[in-house]
Design a protein around this motif. Structure first.
Motif, short mmCIF file in Angstrom:
data_model
loop_
_atom_site.label_atom_id
_atom_site.label_comp_id
_atom_site.label_asym_id
_atom_site.label_seq_id
_atom_site.Cartn_x
_atom_site.Cartn_y
_atom_site.Cartn_z
N ILE A 1 0.86 -1.18 0.00
CA ILE A 1 0.00 0.00 0.00
C ILE A 1 0.90 1.23 0.00
N VAL A 2 0.84 2.01 -1.06
CA VAL A 2 1.66 3.21 -1.20
C VAL A 2 0.79 4.43 -0.92
N LEU B 1 -4.22 12.23 4.41
CA LEU B 1 -2.91 12.26 3.75
C LEU B 1 -2.21 13.58 4.06
N ARG B 2 -2.46 14.07 5.26
CA ARG B 2 -1.85 15.32 5.72
C ARG B 2 -1.53 15.18 7.20
N GLY B 3 -0.26 15.33 7.56
CA GLY B 3 0.17 15.19 8.95
C GLY B 3 0.67 13.78 9.22
N TYR B 4 1.84 13.68 9.84
CA TYR B 4 2.49 12.39 9.99
C TYR B 4 1.62 11.33 10.65
N GLY B 5 0.99 11.67 11.77
CA GLY B 5 0.16 10.68 12.46
C GLY B 5 -1.06 10.27 11.67
N ALA B 6 -1.74 11.24 11.05
CA ALA B 6 -2.93 10.95 10.26
C ALA B 6 -2.58 10.10 9.04
N ILE B 7 -1.41 10.32 8.47
CA ILE B 7 -0.97 9.52 7.31
C ILE B 7 -0.76 8.07 7.74
N ARG B 8 -0.14 7.87 8.88
CA ARG B 8 0.01 6.49 9.40
C ARG B 8 -1.35 5.85 9.64
N ASN B 9 -2.29 6.63 10.18
CA ASN B 9 -3.64 6.09 10.39
C ASN B 9 -4.30 5.71 9.07
N MET B 10 -3.99 6.45 7.99
CA MET B 10 -4.51 6.07 6.69
C MET B 10 -4.01 4.68 6.31
N GLY B 11 -2.75 4.40 6.62
CA GLY B 11 -2.22 3.07 6.36
C GLY B 11 -2.93 2.00 7.16
N LEU B 12 -3.24 2.29 8.42
CA LEU B 12 -4.00 1.33 9.24
C LEU B 12 -5.40 1.14 8.68
N ALA B 13 -6.03 2.25 8.29
CA ALA B 13 -7.40 2.18 7.78
C ALA B 13 -7.48 1.35 6.50
N VAL B 14 -6.55 1.56 5.58
CA VAL B 14 -6.56 0.80 4.33
C VAL B 14 -6.26 -0.67 4.60
N SER B 15 -5.35 -0.94 5.52
CA SER B 15 -5.06 -2.33 5.88
C SER B 15 -6.29 -3.02 6.45
N ALA B 16 -7.02 -2.32 7.32
CA ALA B 16 -8.25 -2.89 7.87
C ALA B 16 -9.28 -3.10 6.78
N LEU B 17 -9.43 -2.13 5.89
CA LEU B 17 -10.39 -2.23 4.81
C LEU B 17 -10.15 -3.46 3.97
#
Length: 399
Positions: free
Chosen positions: A51-52, A109-125
């Motif tokens: 996931i990029v 896709l803005r802010g270091y922590g929120a970007i990491r959470n996007m990775g978690l969210a896509v992984s869960a999805l």
């Protein structure tokens, strides 16, 4: 296990412009770090999906998307999925439905922590029970990278504690596992973490393969769904979101574990000493202290003390960080680069950082109450997953 590999990649027309993320790739870079990273993963066994996360300012996103799509097309065996603004909008709309009163913008896709959470969210999805983070300026050094990543995850330690999150580390271009302790400039003396970090790392590398960690390497980090379904990254941290996640786990009664045999090579581009980055660091540590203090008053959370995190990062979570920031700023005014900007940091920036810390210290506690509903609502949502994957396919076709 069903691990995903998540790689945030930062792009900009002018990576040296103040405010741009660390290590952003220039749109016209002849050999982008992302290409080198994915090349190294081609030899890794067991890759299921990569996931990029594409992070770029609006005026550069279209060009960045074209470059990233071209890069990932050369690696079909990695099953790459690019998450840019179109895909992020789909996810954020669904999260807004699940939790209409969710505070701030925790998945973005803005802010270091929120970007990491996007990775978690896509992984869960997409139903991945392990999320393995890499940075695009790193390379895997072994075909067993993923086997090492999941080693021990979900199992009990000798202390009967469940291992749900672990960090590896990185070696530099010279194969060193430690931070360089070359002579510091005068203005760096009060604001360097190298010695403290190396004290902890040296002891950890001499011990057993797995031990409780005081450090976290965001580019070599594996998080089991048993942890990421309950503990999000903090979107209010200005930088250092990986180490902050270690603290978040401890607040929630979990631990980050260190795997001394799992590591990558870190090959960052050269970046200038930049006052904006120094100011972000001040915001980071002032906020961290205020947040831990706010969380210590929550009966549902564990207390995390500086003493429990010595030699690193304990001192940075203690009151002395304020005097260190003042001394470092004055040293930069006297001897460092961009002296006028440093003077503003000393005169106003520290106070503004303290105000930000006080105003936002309690936000993460509220996010914790919403996060399990976010992950549960996204988990294996086939309809939304199809829409996200379709958006990515359309983007790749158009590039």
């Amino acid at each position: 296990m069903n691990p995903s590999i998540v790689i945030p990649t930062y792009w900009a027309a002018d990576p040296k412009r103040p405010g741009v993320y660390d290590h952003a790739t220039a749109l016209d870079a002849p050999m982008p770090e992302l290409a080198r990273c994915l090349d190294s993963l081609d030899d890794v066994s067991g890759v299921i999906r990569t996931i990029v996360l594409l992070v770029a300012p609006p005026d550069a996103e279209e060009s960045a998307r074209a470059r990233v799509n071209a890069i990932v097309r050369d690696h079909p065996q990695l099953s790459p999925v690019v998450i840019g603004s179109p895909e992020a909008r789909l996810l954020k709309a669904r999260i807004a439905q699940l939790c209409p009163t969710l505070p701030g913008e925790p998945v973005s896709l803005r802010g270091y922590g929120a970007i990491r959470n996007m990775g978690l969210a896509v992984s869960a999805l997409l139903g991945h029970d392990v999320c393995v983070f890499m940075d695009d300026d790193e390379v895997a050094l072994s075909s067993d990278f993923l086997l090492d990543a999941v080693y021990g995850l979900g199992q009990l330690t000798r202390q009967d504690l469940k291992l749900l999150a672990k960090t590896g580390h990185f070696v530099d271009a010279n194969d060193s596992h430690l931070a360089s302790e070359k002579s510091l400039a005068l203005w760096e003396h009060w604001w360097s973490k190298r010695t403290e970090f190396n004290q902890w790392m040296s002891r950890a590398l001499e011990g057993t393969r797995i031990c409780r960690s005081n450090v976290a390497c965001g580019g070599c980090l594996a998080i089991h769904a048993g942890a990421y379904a309950h503990v999000p990254f903090d979107p209010w941290i200005t930088r250092g979101e990986d180490l902050d996640y270690l603290l978040d786990l401890r607040l929630c009664g979990l631990d980050m574990w260190f795997d001394g045999q799992w590591f990558v090579r870190h090959l960052p581009p050269k970046t200038p000493d930049e006052p904006h980055r120094f100011l972000q660091d001040i915001y980071r540590w002032f906020y961290e202290r205020a947040k831990l203090d706010a969380c210590s008053r929550q009966p549902s959370l564990r207390k995390v003390s500086p003493a429990s995190l010595m030699p690193y990062p304990g001192r940075w979570l203690s009151p002395e960080v304020e005097s260190r920031a003042a001394k470092a700023a004055l040293a930069r005014v006297a001897f460092g680069p961009a002296r006028r900007a440093s003077l503003r940091i000393w005169a106003r920036g520290r106070g503004e950082a303290n105000t930000y810390a006080r105003q936002n210290a309690a936000n993460y506690v509220r996010l914790l109450s919403f996060w399990p509903s976010v992950v549960d609502g996204l988990w294996n949502d086939e309809k939304l997953a199809a829409a996200v994957l379709s958006a990515g396919t359309k983007g790749a076709s158009a590039a």
